[in-house]
Scaffold this motif. Structure first.
Motif: not given
Length: 733
Positions: A178-188
């Motif tokens: 239940x933790x807040x997170x977001x996948x970042x749009x980065x190349x590496x």
């Protein structure tokens, strides 16, 4: 006081810089000519959707940041008191502070962006609502060993970086909790070990530029402290793989009196600054035992507490003692000094059976200045049983055996970085020895081990990129071997040495530094952490516990000592060198007798030169047998242990023969103390320091006054909890 700050990747937006390009057309055109494309078109129109690609993002942000600073300076008529930038933004900060010109900066960030864009295979996740320590604990609990905190942005936001598959798994792990997170749009996986190839190539790029020192302080991402003179190129190379310590950067600026932060080239940092400022205004939570010391140290060794118990001589630090500490989340070292390989092997097996394959423990590895083969035999045992951590004691140089242990545990990580499978915690009391442990292994030793096939080419190459030890225990005046150092003098000097060595070698993994000697009360533990210790190591207080493998007679004696009841005597294993050990004085004659033997050795050239009265006294009260009989025992022992060459040498050199005979007394006195022999108590040799006396006074009148109520893990918690309370009391208004 004012600080100007610059954002990094993620701050780019279509349409940025329009007024700046109009205001500074010449500089805009120069940037476009250097890059080979229109920077104005990229930022304002982005017709080919390139603005979010790393190799284009970084030059674009640098140009906008540099032009924004030029306008700010023209409008405000001067410099800021400090500059800082987040990741790529650090280049804007350095340019603004005069470390390099506009074109040099643009060339650097263009190359940096190209190299980082090529280093694929990784990913990043932003976690909100948690601080760095909490995120690090989650990674450890979840077994995410290939991931690390890449950006410590604020007390409420961290970014994790590393292998893409592990990042995906981390997302599911966080979601389930239940933790807040977001996948970042980065190349590496930026600011992680995956950037190691990019770092190495970028370092070569930096070598072709003449970079200066900022004329205004710039706070570095990797240290959260101002750039040192001449350190610009090295710091920029390291920045690619090291964490961005933005929270600490803001706290540093607040601590030095900055009241206003001006963000140029974006708006993303302002919110992060305010989160850190708000947390700084809030009352600091009372320190807790598990938060004392270095999180890096605790994570490195899988500990709950930054607390270590040293490996006491002749197995006094028993398997039971080590296992009890490990189960409590502390680190103990099995005592091996004076034991043969069979006994050491037996102890290791007991510890491993008690703690399992992943429990925290280590094994003491004491230098043998007479017999290098004995060191090699111990290393054979360590390697055979997969021991991952040793405590190096009494080493004054890096021996082949010690280097073999360190280097055979090295392998190459996914980003090409060295991964250390064998670690050494070095106990040192002299700066020159500390410097040797903080340096890579000597080339001559590595070359020899490579030539005889002991090391592979890869192990030898990786060994040149890591220090002999990532953990240095600074040993002030202590029980056992000691140089009588003063902790308030010794530790600050060693910390400064660490700073210089780290700046020179630019290791990817930090060196931790602990303090030993005189640690016997909560106040002493608190003082060690205030001085800057990453961990504390205790010794004497553990000798008087249920788990210590010495006699009850010795424990009865130790439980009654005060701080003045110790003395110095020659060290039996380093007798000829004049090295000292600190020992029990109360109730025994060993210190005076040991010193008398060394004085005789210094004054006379052979046993035959001793006055008849003196010889008779030694035979009657020290050895309780004729010296000729003692020598016969020594000779038998040397033959039995395969040291016929040393025996022959002693037969030819009367002075050496005398030393070997006198050493026999030191072995005898230690053995009878361990056994608790009742008939010769005055000759007991008991290694201990005044810290035990201070501990005895502290627990007087409490349930822990009798030693039979003292358990090694409970003592550790008593000291740490008391230290936390001590520090909390000082932090109250």
């Amino acid at each position: 006081m004012k600080a100007v700050i610059f954002p990094g990747q993620g701050a780019q937006v279509k349409g940025m810089g329009r007024e700046l390009f109009d205001a500074y057309p010449e500089q805009t055109e120069r940037a476009s000519d250097l890059l080979g494309y229109s920077i104005r078109e990229l930022c304002l129109e982005d017709p080919r959707r390139e603005l979010n690609r790393t190799e284009f993002t970084q030059p674009a942000l640098f140009v906008v940041g540099a032009l924004a600073h030029r306008r700010w300076r023209e409008e405000n008529g001067g410099e800021a008191a400090f500059y800082a930038g987040h990741s790529l933004g650090e280049y804007c900060a350095l340019h603004a502070a005069g470390a390099f010109g506009f074109e040099t900066g643009l060339r650097l960030v263009r190359r940096r962006g190209e190299l980082m864009a090529r280093a694929g295979g990784g990913g990043m996740i932003a976690v909100t609502g948690l601080g760095r320590d909490q995120v690090t604990q989650l990674l450890r609990e979840g077994g995410f060993t290939t991931l690390a905190v890449a950006n410590d942005n604020s007390p409420e936001q961290c970014v994790v970086s590393g292998d893409a598959e592990a990042i995906d798994e981390l997302g599911r792990y966080l979601q389930a909790r239940g933790l807040r997170w977001v996948r970042l749009r980065v190349s590496g996986g930026f600011h992680s070990a995956l950037m190691r190839p990019a770092q190495q190539e970028f370092r070569r790029c930096l070598d072709s530029f003449d970079l200066g020192t900022p004329r205004v302080p710039v706070i570095a991402n990797s240290t959260a402290r101002p750039y040192a003179a001449g350190a610009t190129a090295g710091m920029l190379a390291d920045q690619i793989v090291q964490s961005v310590r933005w929270t600490e950067t803001v706290r540093y600026l607040l601590d030095v009196g900055v009241t206003e932060f001006v963000e140029l080239g974006g708006t993303v940092l302002t919110k992060l600054v305010e989160q850190t400022r708000a947390a700084s205004r809030a009352p600091s939570p009372a320190p807790r035992a598990q938060h004392l010391g270095s999180a890096v140290f605790r994570e490195r060794h899988g500990l709950r507490y930054a607390y270590v118990a040293g490996g006491m001589y002749r197995g006094i630090a028993s398997p039971e003692l080590v296992a009890r500490l490990g189960r409590a989340g502390m680190l103990g070292f099995l005592g091996t000094g004076g034991l043969d390989p069979v006994e050491i092997e037996r102890g290791i097996k007991e510890v491993q059976a008690a703690l399992g394959p992943d429990g925290p423990y280590g094994v003491n590895f004491i230098a043998d200045h007479d017999d290098p083969a004995a060191e090699e035999a111990v290393v054979d045992v360590l390697l055979r049983h997969g021991v991952r951590l040793v405590e190096a004691s009494a080493f004054i140089r890096m021996t082949p055996a010690l280097v073999r242990y360190r280097a055979t545990g090295l392998r190459r990580g996914p980003g090409g970085e060295p991964v250390c499978g064998h670690r050494i915690m070095a106990k040192v009391s002299r700066p020159e020895v500390a410097a040797a442990f903080m340096a890579p292994p000597p080339d001559a030793v590595l070359d020899r081990l490579r030539a005889d096939g002991t090391l592979t080419a890869e192990q030898a190459e990786l060994a040149r990129r890591v220090p002999m030890s990532h953990d240095i225990t600074v040993e002030a005046d202590s029980g056992g071997h000691t140089d009588g150092g003063i902790p308030t003098v010794l530790l600050p000097a060693m910390l400064e040495l660490r700073r210089r060595v780290t700046a020179e070698h630019r290791y990817a993994e930090p060196i931790c530094m602990g303090l030993a000697g005189g640690i016997g009360t909560p106040a002493a533990v608190a003082a060690a952490f205030v001085l800057g210790a990453d961990y504390v190591l205790t010794g004497s207080v553990n000798q008087c516990t249920v788990e210590a493998a010495t006699s009850d007679t010795v424990k009865d004696m130790l439980a009654g000592i005060d701080v003045q009841d110790t003395d110095y005597a020659p060290a039996g294993d380093m007798f000829e060198l004049g090295s000292k050990v600190q020992v029990l004085r109360k109730g025994v004659f060993f210190p005076s007798r040991g010193n008398k033997l060394h004085a005789l050795y210094t004054h006379y050239d052979s046993l035959d030169d001793l006055p008849a009265k003196t010889r008779a006294q030694l035979e009657r009260t020290y050895f309780r047998k004729p010296l000729d009989e003692v020598w016969a025992e020594v000779a038998r022992h040397l033959r039995a242990t395969g040291r016929a060459e040393l025996l022959a040498q002693a037969e030819r050199q009367p002075k050496q023969k005398m030393a070997l005979v006198f050493r026999r007394y030191f072995g005898y006195s230690a053995r009878i103390a361990l056994e608790g022999s009742p008939g010769d108590k005055v000759n007991y040799q008991v290694h201990t320091g005044p810290a035990l006396g201070s501990f005895n006074q502290w627990v007087r009148g409490t349930p822990h006054e009798p030693w039979r109520r003292r358990h090694v893990d409970e003592i550790g918690l008593l000291l740490l909890d008391g230290a936390a309370e001590h520090l909390a009391a000082f932090s109250r208004p």
